[in-house]
Design a protein around this motif. Structure first.
Motif, PDB file in Angstrom:
ATOM      1  N   ALA A 209      55.624  45.648  57.531  1.00 10.96           N
ATOM      2  CA  ALA A 209      54.643  46.833  57.046  1.00 10.96           C
ATOM      3  C   ALA A 209      53.639  46.005  56.032  1.00 10.96           C
ATOM      4  O   ALA A 209      53.925  44.644  55.664  1.00 10.96           O
ATOM      5  CB  ALA A 209      55.444  47.433  56.215  1.00 10.96           C
ATOM      6  N   PRO A 210      52.083  46.322  55.929  1.00 14.13           N
ATOM      7  CA  PRO A 210      51.280  45.790  55.113  1.00 14.13           C
ATOM      8  C   PRO A 210      51.917  45.765  53.669  1.00 14.13           C
ATOM      9  O   PRO A 210      52.685  46.586  53.281  1.00 14.13           O
ATOM     10  CB  PRO A 210      50.150  46.593  55.531  1.00 14.13           C
TER      11      PRO A 210
ATOM     12  N   ALA B 100      53.740  50.383  47.662  1.00 10.93           N
ATOM     13  CA  ALA B 100      54.232  51.671  47.369  1.00 10.93           C
ATOM     14  C   ALA B 100      55.543  51.833  47.254  1.00 10.93           C
ATOM     15  O   ALA B 100      56.183  52.485  46.463  1.00 10.93           O
ATOM     16  CB  ALA B 100      53.341  52.527  48.398  1.00 10.93           C
ATOM     17  N   ALA B 101      56.432  51.202  48.280  1.00 12.61           N
ATOM     18  CA  ALA B 101      57.786  51.414  48.128  1.00 12.61           C
ATOM     19  C   ALA B 101      58.453  50.917  46.927  1.00 12.61           C
ATOM     20  O   ALA B 101      59.293  51.309  46.578  1.00 12.61           O
ATOM     21  CB  ALA B 101      58.220  50.714  49.408  1.00 12.61           C
ATOM     22  N   LEU B 102      57.734  49.683  46.610  1.00 13.21           N
ATOM     23  CA  LEU B 102      58.441  48.884  45.439  1.00 13.21           C
ATOM     24  C   LEU B 102      58.291  49.772  44.267  1.00 13.21           C
ATOM     25  O   LEU B 102      58.958  50.000  43.409  1.00 13.21           O
ATOM     26  CB  LEU B 102      57.703  47.509  45.377  1.00 13.21           C
ATOM     27  N   LYS B 103      57.230  50.413  44.001  1.00 11.88           N
ATOM     28  CA  LYS B 103      56.833  51.046  42.862  1.00 11.88           C
ATOM     29  C   LYS B 103      57.580  52.481  42.899  1.00 11.88           C
ATOM     30  O   LYS B 103      57.686  53.010  41.882  1.00 11.88           O
ATOM     31  CB  LYS B 103      55.079  51.415  42.757  1.00 11.88           C
ATOM     32  N   SER B 104      58.053  53.089  43.858  1.00 10.42           N
ATOM     33  CA  SER B 104      58.494  54.194  44.104  1.00 10.42           C
ATOM     34  C   SER B 104      60.248  53.839  43.792  1.00 10.42           C
ATOM     35  O   SER B 104      61.018  54.828  43.701  1.00 10.42           O
ATOM     36  CB  SER B 104      58.487  54.968  45.418  1.00 10.42           C
TER      37      SER B 104
ATOM     38  N   LEU C 159      54.178  39.548  46.478  1.00 10.96           N
ATOM     39  CA  LEU C 159      54.005  40.149  47.805  1.00 10.96           C
ATOM     40  C   LEU C 159      53.146  38.990  48.434  1.00 10.96           C
ATOM     41  O   LEU C 159      52.231  38.820  47.920  1.00 10.96           O
ATOM     42  CB  LEU C 159      53.510  41.580  47.856  1.00 10.96           C
ATOM     43  N   GLU C 160      53.408  38.643  49.823  1.00 13.80           N
ATOM     44  CA  GLU C 160      52.620  37.766  50.458  1.00 13.80           C
ATOM     45  C   GLU C 160      52.346  38.551  51.887  1.00 13.80           C
ATOM     46  O   GLU C 160      53.148  38.646  52.675  1.00 13.80           O
ATOM     47  CB  GLU C 160      53.229  36.361  50.605  1.00 13.80           C
ATOM     48  N   ALA C 161      51.059  38.674  52.165  1.00 12.38           N
ATOM     49  CA  ALA C 161      50.807  38.978  53.580  1.00 12.38           C
ATOM     50  C   ALA C 161      50.873  37.902  54.801  1.00 12.38           C
ATOM     51  O   ALA C 161      50.491  36.970  54.357  1.00 12.38           O
ATOM     52  CB  ALA C 161      49.188  39.500  53.551  1.00 12.38           C
ATOM     53  N   HIS C 162      51.336  38.431  55.686  1.00 13.98           N
ATOM     54  CA  HIS C 162      51.472  37.551  57.012  1.00 13.98           C
ATOM     55  C   HIS C 162      51.363  38.528  58.211  1.00 13.98           C
ATOM     56  O   HIS C 162      52.299  38.912  58.843  1.00 13.98           O
ATOM     57  CB  HIS C 162      52.897  37.003  57.024  1.00 13.98           C
ATOM     58  N   ALA C 163      50.153  38.383  58.820  1.00  9.56           N
ATOM     59  CA  ALA C 163      49.786  38.927  60.083  1.00  9.56           C
ATOM     60  C   ALA C 163      50.308  40.227  60.144  1.00  9.56           C
ATOM     61  O   ALA C 163      51.238  40.662  61.069  1.00  9.56           O
ATOM     62  CB  ALA C 163      50.331  37.918  61.199  1.00  9.56           C
ATOM     63  N   GLY C 164      50.061  41.079  59.086  1.00  5.73           N
ATOM     64  CA  GLY C 164      50.564  42.640  59.374  1.00  5.73           C
ATOM     65  C   GLY C 164      51.894  42.640  58.751  1.00  5.73           C
ATOM     66  O   GLY C 164      52.342  43.834  58.739  1.00  5.73           O
ATOM     67  N   ARG C 165      52.604  41.696  58.200  1.00  9.85           N
ATOM     68  CA  ARG C 165      53.990  41.782  57.544  1.00  9.85           C
ATOM     69  C   ARG C 165      53.645  41.486  56.286  1.00  9.85           C
ATOM     70  O   ARG C 165      52.680  40.735  55.933  1.00  9.85           O
ATOM     71  CB  ARG C 165      54.883  41.095  58.541  1.00  9.85           C
TER      72      ARG C 165
ATOM     73  N   SER D  34      59.518  50.722  55.562  1.00  3.77           N
ATOM     74  CA  SER D  34      59.636  50.916  56.953  1.00  3.77           C
ATOM     75  C   SER D  34      59.964  52.356  57.610  1.00  3.77           C
ATOM     76  O   SER D  34      59.876  52.782  58.692  1.00  3.77           O
ATOM     77  CB  SER D  34      60.518  49.999  57.604  1.00  3.77           C
ATOM     78  N   GLY D  35      60.031  53.398  56.401  1.00  2.00           N
ATOM     79  CA  GLY D  35      60.047  54.676  56.885  1.00  2.00           C
ATOM     80  C   GLY D  35      61.485  54.895  57.222  1.00  2.00           C
ATOM     81  O   GLY D  35      61.696  56.143  57.927  1.00  2.00           O
ATOM     82  N   ARG D  36      62.496  54.046  56.900  1.00  2.00           N
ATOM     83  CA  ARG D  36      63.873  54.384  57.211  1.00  2.00           C
ATOM     84  C   ARG D  36      64.845  54.860  55.932  1.00  2.00           C
ATOM     85  O   ARG D  36      65.972  54.867  56.023  1.00  2.00           O
ATOM     86  CB  ARG D  36      64.634  53.143  57.711  1.00  2.00           C
TER      87      ARG D  36
END
Length: 173
Positions: free
Chosen positions: A18-19, A25-29, A117-123, A170-172
């Motif tokens: 996930a970006p 957003a998940a971390l903050k929730s 958090l570190e962005a890596h090609a959409g992950r 991831s929406g799970r």
């Protein structure tokens, strides 16, 4: 800011498909108190206080103070306490990041708990790091004895936090 080598440190990471915005957003929730493992570990801590001192440890007030927040990149908070004093542990109320940095009263430990958090090609690579620095030699010795016992549970909580944030992002969840 003066940086001192911590007396204890632990780091865990997970890669999430996930970006960073969604992981943030998940971390903050998310709240660590929502993890099923947290209550049993604190019950064990309370029982240790009962065996050692003849009374249960009262709940310590949550005394985390925000230290840094760079949306989508970094979130850290700090806490000052005497967690090794089972049955008599206490946290110190700290007003802000500057007060946390300046706190130096002997007999305590300063814990920093953070996420990067570190962005890596959409992950996104989500890393949690916990560091603890004692304010005096006696506190360091006492904390390190305590850390040897609680570190596995502490690490388990952090790994479970990462997995929970991954599930949310991831929406799970």
């Amino acid at each position: 800011m003066v940086h001192v080598r911590p007396d204890a440190a632990e780091r865990h990471s997970i890669v999430i498909d996930a970006p960073p915005e969604r992981v943030w957003a998940a971390l903050k929730s998310f709240s660590a108190r929502d993890l099923k493992i947290v209550k049993p570990l604190f019950v064990l801590r309370g029982l240790a206080a009962l065996v050692r001192h003849g009374h249960l440890q009262r709940d310590l007030p949550a005394a985390f103070v925000p230290l840094t927040e760079i949306p989508g990149k970094e979130l850290t908070s700090g806490i000052v306490g005497q967690w090794w004093k089972l049955g008599a542990a206490r946290n110190v109320a700290i007003a802000d990041a500057a007060a946390f940095e300046a706190f130096a009263e002997p007999g305590y430990a300063k814990g920093v708990f953070g996420f990067t958090l570190e962005a890596h090609a959409g992950r996104t690579k989500l890393t949690t790091e916990t560091t603890v620095t004692a304010t005096s030699p006696d506190a360091r010795r006492a904390f390190l004895r305590y850390w040897r016992v609680i570190r596995p549970g502490s690490g388990l909580i952090r790994v479970m936090m990462l997995r929970r944030v991954k599930a949310i992002a991831s929406g799970r969840a």
